[in-house]
Design a protein around this motif. Structure first.
Motif, PDB file in Angstrom:
ATOM      1  N   THR A  26       1.038  -1.335  -0.022  1.00 52.55           N
ATOM      2  CA  THR A  26       0.066   0.091   0.141  1.00 52.55           C
ATOM      3  C   THR A  26       0.764   1.183   0.011  1.00 52.55           C
ATOM      4  N   ALA A  27       0.585   1.902  -0.844  1.00 52.97           N
ATOM      5  CA  ALA A  27       1.467   3.335  -0.985  1.00 52.97           C
ATOM      6  C   ALA A  27       0.800   4.285  -1.932  1.00 52.97           C
ATOM      7  N   THR A  28       1.273   5.577  -1.611  1.00 54.71           N
ATOM      8  CA  THR A  28       0.869   6.543  -2.577  1.00 54.71           C
ATOM      9  C   THR A  28       1.728   6.650  -3.757  1.00 54.71           C
ATOM     10  N   GLY A  29       1.026   7.188  -4.706  1.00 59.08           N
ATOM     11  CA  GLY A  29       1.802   7.395  -5.906  1.00 59.08           C
ATOM     12  C   GLY A  29       2.644   6.135  -6.588  1.00 59.08           C
ATOM     13  N   TYR A  30       3.768   6.131  -7.165  1.00 57.53           N
ATOM     14  CA  TYR A  30       4.340   4.910  -7.780  1.00 57.53           C
ATOM     15  C   TYR A  30       5.429   4.530  -7.039  1.00 57.53           C
ATOM     16  N   PRO A  31       5.487   3.819  -5.923  1.00 57.66           N
ATOM     17  CA  PRO A  31       6.803   3.649  -5.220  1.00 57.66           C
ATOM     18  C   PRO A  31       7.863   2.675  -5.831  1.00 57.66           C
ATOM     19  N   SER A  32       9.057   2.541  -5.560  1.00 55.86           N
ATOM     20  CA  SER A  32      10.068   1.521  -6.263  1.00 55.86           C
ATOM     21  C   SER A  32       9.778   0.276  -5.095  1.00 55.86           C
ATOM     22  N   ALA A  50      12.489  -3.273  -8.953  1.00 52.55           N
ATOM     23  CA  ALA A  50      11.591  -2.621 -10.029  1.00 52.55           C
ATOM     24  C   ALA A  50      11.272  -1.146  -9.827  1.00 52.55           C
ATOM     25  N   THR A  51      11.364  -0.313 -10.554  1.00 56.40           N
ATOM     26  CA  THR A  51      11.105   0.982 -10.307  1.00 56.40           C
ATOM     27  C   THR A  51       9.685   1.496 -10.833  1.00 56.40           C
ATOM     28  N   LYS A  52       9.227   0.901 -11.942  1.00 60.78           N
ATOM     29  CA  LYS A  52       7.946   1.225 -12.503  1.00 60.78           C
ATOM     30  C   LYS A  52       7.075   0.088 -12.716  1.00 60.78           C
ATOM     31  N   ALA A  53       5.993   0.483 -13.030  1.00 53.94           N
ATOM     32  CA  ALA A  53       4.806  -0.701 -13.292  1.00 53.94           C
ATOM     33  C   ALA A  53       5.341  -1.503 -14.486  1.00 53.94           C
ATOM     34  N   ASP A  54       4.907  -2.794 -14.282  1.00 56.97           N
ATOM     35  CA  ASP A  54       4.948  -3.568 -15.363  1.00 56.97           C
ATOM     36  C   ASP A  54       6.867  -4.029 -15.354  1.00 56.97           C
ATOM     37  N   ASP A  55       7.908  -3.169 -14.825  1.00 62.61           N
ATOM     38  CA  ASP A  55       9.134  -3.904 -14.578  1.00 62.61           C
ATOM     39  C   ASP A  55       9.287  -4.969 -14.081  1.00 62.61           C
ATOM     40  N   LYS A  56      10.126  -5.983 -14.773  1.00 65.27           N
ATOM     41  CA  LYS A  56      10.298  -7.033 -14.046  1.00 65.27           C
ATOM     42  C   LYS A  56      11.908  -7.116 -13.578  1.00 65.27           C
ATOM     43  N   GLY A  57      12.075  -7.044 -12.115  1.00 61.31           N
ATOM     44  CA  GLY A  57      13.440  -7.308 -11.677  1.00 61.31           C
ATOM     45  C   GLY A  57      13.992  -8.755 -11.660  1.00 61.31           C
ATOM     46  N   SER A  58      15.164  -9.051 -12.017  1.00 60.98           N
ATOM     47  CA  SER A  58      15.551 -10.417 -11.745  1.00 60.98           C
ATOM     48  C   SER A  58      16.955 -10.395 -11.467  1.00 60.98           C
ATOM     49  N   ASN A  59      17.514 -11.572 -10.887  1.00 56.16           N
ATOM     50  CA  ASN A  59      18.726 -11.787 -10.294  1.00 56.16           C
ATOM     51  C   ASN A  59      18.826 -13.028  -9.746  1.00 56.16           C
ATOM     52  N   LYS A  60      19.974 -13.949 -10.196  1.00 58.41           N
ATOM     53  CA  LYS A  60      20.330 -15.044  -9.653  1.00 58.41           C
ATOM     54  C   LYS A  60      19.141 -16.178  -9.940  1.00 58.41           C
ATOM     55  N   GLY A  61      18.501 -16.160 -10.748  1.00 54.75           N
ATOM     56  CA  GLY A  61      17.123 -16.918 -11.297  1.00 54.75           C
ATOM     57  C   GLY A  61      16.048 -16.536 -10.415  1.00 54.75           C
ATOM     58  N   PHE A  62      16.096 -15.559  -9.632  1.00 49.40           N
ATOM     59  CA  PHE A  62      14.637 -14.836  -8.977  1.00 49.40           C
ATOM     60  C   PHE A  62      14.295 -13.963  -9.924  1.00 49.40           C
ATOM     61  N   GLU A  63      13.043 -13.881  -9.897  1.00 46.19           N
ATOM     62  CA  GLU A  63      12.479 -12.654 -10.403  1.00 46.19           C
ATOM     63  C   GLU A  63      11.002 -12.194  -9.964  1.00 46.19           C
ATOM     64  N   ALA A  64      10.717 -10.919 -10.228  1.00 47.14           N
ATOM     65  CA  ALA A  64       9.316 -10.586  -9.730  1.00 47.14           C
ATOM     66  C   ALA A  64       8.928  -9.324 -10.538  1.00 47.14           C
ATOM     67  N   THR A  65       7.777  -9.126 -10.586  1.00 51.50           N
ATOM     68  CA  THR A  65       7.104  -8.165 -11.615  1.00 51.50           C
ATOM     69  C   THR A  65       6.072  -7.235 -10.867  1.00 51.50           C
ATOM     70  N   ALA A  93      10.152   1.900  -1.505  1.00 52.28           N
ATOM     71  CA  ALA A  93      10.295   3.299  -1.112  1.00 52.28           C
ATOM     72  C   ALA A  93       9.494   4.207  -1.999  1.00 52.28           C
ATOM     73  N   GLY A  94       9.312   5.399  -1.081  1.00 51.21           N
ATOM     74  CA  GLY A  94       8.439   6.485  -1.991  1.00 51.21           C
ATOM     75  C   GLY A  94       9.015   6.814  -3.286  1.00 51.21           C
ATOM     76  N   PRO A  95       8.051   7.105  -3.740  1.00 51.51           N
ATOM     77  CA  PRO A  95       8.393   7.887  -5.422  1.00 51.51           C
ATOM     78  C   PRO A  95       9.167   9.163  -5.556  1.00 51.51           C
ATOM     79  N   THR A  96       9.452   9.720  -4.500  1.00 53.27           N
ATOM     80  CA  THR A  96       9.963  11.099  -4.767  1.00 53.27           C
ATOM     81  C   THR A  96      11.550  10.984  -4.921  1.00 53.27           C
ATOM     82  N   GLY A  97      12.185  10.063  -5.315  1.00 54.31           N
ATOM     83  CA  GLY A  97      13.504  10.093  -6.125  1.00 54.31           C
ATOM     84  C   GLY A  97      14.651   9.701  -4.784  1.00 54.31           C
ATOM     85  N   GLY A  98      15.816   9.852  -4.924  1.00 54.51           N
ATOM     86  CA  GLY A  98      16.809   9.134  -4.080  1.00 54.51           C
ATOM     87  C   GLY A  98      16.512   9.475  -2.525  1.00 54.51           C
ATOM     88  N   GLY A  99      17.239   8.740  -1.625  1.00 50.04           N
ATOM     89  CA  GLY A  99      17.407   9.277  -0.311  1.00 50.04           C
ATOM     90  C   GLY A  99      16.113   8.731   0.455  1.00 50.04           C
TER      91      GLY A  99
END
Lengths: 114, 114
Positions: A26-32, A50-65, A93-99
């Protein structure tokens, strides 16, 4: 405020089994979105992101969309190994950039047996 | 590969005593964080630090807590008068801020208050 819900553990699987660990947010806006892994006696390591909708992150055989329509970021792996035994944390993390701070789920312990 | 380091790995202290937990973030990172994980519970955000000041803190981070970056390399968390409920694993993290919230974690300090 932001929150993350992930499936309860522990999860015990046989080697080469298929893994799914559910995570919704649950988050406001578009979190990472992130998956972190914690091996016994170690700190948290970033597994994938994954930083935006429909992005798929993957590493070491793991993945998440990143699924905005279902506010989910489920972790999957086609064939787990004993060395994958660890605690897995879903986070956002919130959508407002780094940090921005990370908001974590409760963690899911995975145990893989021979 | 650069990594975040933390000392000590385990600290035992008596209730009411002051403790200082130390962290050395990755050298070119700009944002620094402390999180804690009470045994069996989720990882919780305590405080973030940027440009030599606190940028955000949680409700957990009350007047008993303080952070400092005394010399450009160390990042410390001080608890002035420890309570039993401060017993937890404390994680330091840092990020460059150029990629969205990809934080790198240290191995943690386990604080035990007796």
């Amino acid at each position: 405020g932001n929150s993350v819900t992930q499936m309860e553990g522990p999860v015990t699987l046989s080697e080469e089994a298929f893994l799914t660990i559910n995570c919704t947010y649950t988050a406001t806006g578009y979190p990472s979105l992130f998956w972190y892994v914690q091996y016994p006696g170690e700190g948290l390591q970033l597994l994938l992101k994954a930083t935006k909708a429909d992005d798929k992150g993957s590493n070491k055989g793991f993945e998440a969309t990143y699924r905005k329509e279902t506010t989910s970021f489920h972790l999957e792996k086609g064939s787990v190994q004993v060395s994958d035994s660890a605690v897995y944390f879903c986070a956002l993390a919130g959508p407002t950039g780094g940090g921005n701070k990370l908001t974590f789920g409760t963690g899911t312990q995975l145990k893989v047996e021979l | 590969e650069p990594e975040v380091t933390q000392t000590p790995s385990h600290q035992v202290t008596q209730m009411g005593q002051e403790v200082i937990l130390r962290c050395v973030p990755i050298s070119n990172h700009l944002y620094f964080y402390w999180y804690r994980q009470i045994l069996g519970q989720k990882v919780e955000f305590l405080v973030s630090f940027y440009n030599n000041e606190i940028s955000e803190k949680s409700e957990i981070f009350d007047d008993q807590f303080s952070v400092e970056r005394p010399d450009g390399s160390n990042f410390t968390l001080k608890i002035r008068s420890t309570k039993l409920e401060d017993s937890a694993m404390y994680f330091c993290a840092s990020t460059s801020g150029t990629e969205v919230a990809e934080q790198y974690f240290g191995p943690g300090t386990r604080l035990t208050v007796t």
